[in-house]
Design a protein around this motif. Structure first.
Motif, PDB file in Angstrom:
ATOM      1  N   PHE A 113       0.690  -1.037  -0.150  1.00 19.57           N
ATOM      2  CA  PHE A 113      -0.151   0.053  -0.062  1.00 19.57           C
ATOM      3  C   PHE A 113       1.032   0.929  -0.040  1.00 19.57           C
ATOM      4  O   PHE A 113       0.928   2.274  -0.261  1.00 19.57           O
ATOM      5  N   SER A 114       2.137   1.353   0.322  1.00 16.81           N
ATOM      6  CA  SER A 114       2.430   2.048   0.634  1.00 16.81           C
ATOM      7  C   SER A 114       4.382   2.594   0.277  1.00 16.81           C
ATOM      8  O   SER A 114       5.233   1.182   0.431  1.00 16.81           O
ATOM      9  N   MET A 123      -1.537  -3.577  -2.840  1.00 15.49           N
ATOM     10  CA  MET A 123      -2.404  -2.692  -2.690  1.00 15.49           C
ATOM     11  C   MET A 123      -3.916  -3.315  -2.600  1.00 15.49           C
ATOM     12  O   MET A 123      -4.972  -2.794  -2.245  1.00 15.49           O
ATOM     13  N   ALA A 133      -2.651  -4.183  -7.746  1.00 11.25           N
ATOM     14  CA  ALA A 133      -1.657  -2.581  -8.783  1.00 11.25           C
ATOM     15  C   ALA A 133      -0.712  -3.453  -9.308  1.00 11.25           C
ATOM     16  O   ALA A 133      -0.692  -2.406 -10.560  1.00 11.25           O
ATOM     17  N   THR A 176       7.076  -1.395  -5.765  1.00 10.23           N
ATOM     18  CA  THR A 176       6.649   0.015  -4.641  1.00 10.23           C
ATOM     19  C   THR A 176       7.206   1.307  -4.371  1.00 10.23           C
ATOM     20  O   THR A 176       6.713   2.631  -4.778  1.00 10.23           O
ATOM     21  N   PHE A 199      -0.858   6.949  -5.691  1.00 14.14           N
ATOM     22  CA  PHE A 199      -0.765   5.174  -5.075  1.00 14.14           C
ATOM     23  C   PHE A 199      -1.834   5.403  -5.139  1.00 14.14           C
ATOM     24  O   PHE A 199      -2.647   4.016  -4.646  1.00 14.14           O
ATOM     25  N   ARG A 203      -4.226   2.646  -5.913  1.00 13.72           N
ATOM     26  CA  ARG A 203      -5.174   2.001  -4.501  1.00 13.72           C
ATOM     27  C   ARG A 203      -6.935   1.760  -4.176  1.00 13.72           C
ATOM     28  O   ARG A 203      -7.818   0.838  -4.456  1.00 13.72           O
TER      29      ARG A 203
END
Length: 292
Positions: A113-114, A123, A133, A176, A199, A203
């Motif tokens: 996610f990050s 994600m 993603a 990522t 991002f 997401r």
């Protein structure tokens, strides 16, 4: 049990929902039970309550936390969960929806996610779904990517096309951090890393977050008892706009309106909470009561 996630606006949620002993509760984004534990401690009505989440890790935590309680725990996105409650004829005194990404999702690199933590381009809130993603950034065409960036990152068309072209020409993307580093040049003079909004857009597309909200909101009054309260916590303007417009419309029918809005302005975190939990800075709480 160790607190995995600090619930945002907890005292404000309790104040606006006013839970009472014996009331039934539906948490459509239960996560790690930050809000749910506090509300159920007050209502003590576990058998008529349900906790929903589409994240398998959250479900495991919920099952462990409430293993001695007769609360229903449901693995589902909130739209399909609401459809199921309607089909079963269930109604509730209190409904809560918290649209934020949980701290464990953000902090665990393997969830992707990050860009702050190097991990796979995942994600997915529901790890069982196919779309990730990685699929979006490595397989969507330039036009589709630009549309996602315009719609969900609110980028201007020219910038959206430029970023989309950068993504397409830089394939394949493996992680990522690799993608985040490549997007640094689009930051301009802003203090916020440009990958933050990009991002976020990816997401939202992966999890159909806005589509889920848009489909679910009109159904809430069908599972809310007369006198029941519903609260929704949003974390960016696109979510908040959907909730704000829904509540405004639902209250616009005069004496025939089903809902009475309880929050004329969105409730935001106090400085004390922001000091402890900076992730609450963008949270906005809106609530309403069913009157008929």
């Amino acid at each position: 049990m160790e607190e995995l996630h600090k619930p945002v606006l907890l005292s404000e949620v309790l104040e606006v929902l006013q839970p009472r002993r014996g009331e039934s509760y539906l948490d459509l984004t239960a996560g790690y039970a930050g809000h749910a534990s506090e509300i159920l401690d007050v209502t003590q009505n576990y058998k008529d309550s349900a906790l929903v989440d589409r994240d398998e890790n959250a479900i495991e935590v919920l099952e462990e936390r409430f293993r001695d309680k007769p609360v229903r725990i449901v693995k589902s996105d909130f739209y399909n969960a609401v459809l199921q409650e309607i089909e079963c004829g269930n109604t509730f005194d209190i409904i809560l929806m918290d649209f934020g990404v949980s701290s464990p999702q953000l902090d665990r690199a393997e969830r992707g996610f990050s860009f702050a933590k190097d991990g796979p381009l995942d994600m997915r809130m529901d790890q069982d779904q196919e779309l990730s993603a990685e699929v979006v950034v490595n397989h969507y065409n330039e036009r589709h990517l630009a549309e996602i960036l315009e719609k969900y990152a609110e980028e201007k068309p020219g910038m959206a096309k430029l970023i989309a072209r950068t993504i397409v020409h830089g394939r394949p993307w493996k992680s990522t951090k690799q993608l985040g580093d490549a997007l640094k040049k689009y930051g301009g003079h802003t203090k916020v890393h440009p990958a933050t909004r990009i991002f976020q857009a990816i997401r939202i597309a992966v999890n159909d977050e806005l589509g889920e909200i848009e489909k679910t909101l009109p159904l809430l009054t069908r599972i809310l008892k007369p006198g029941g309260r519903v609260a929704m916590i949003t974390f960016h303007s696109l979510e908040d706009r959907l909730v704000k417009d829904y509540l405004k419309d639902a209250e616009s029918y005069g004496e025939e309106s089903e809902l009475e809005v309880l929050t004329r302005k969105p409730i935001v975190a106090e400085p004390e909470e922001l000091f402890i939990n900076p992730r609450a800075r963008s949270a906005k709480l809106r609530a309403a009561k069913k009157v008929i």
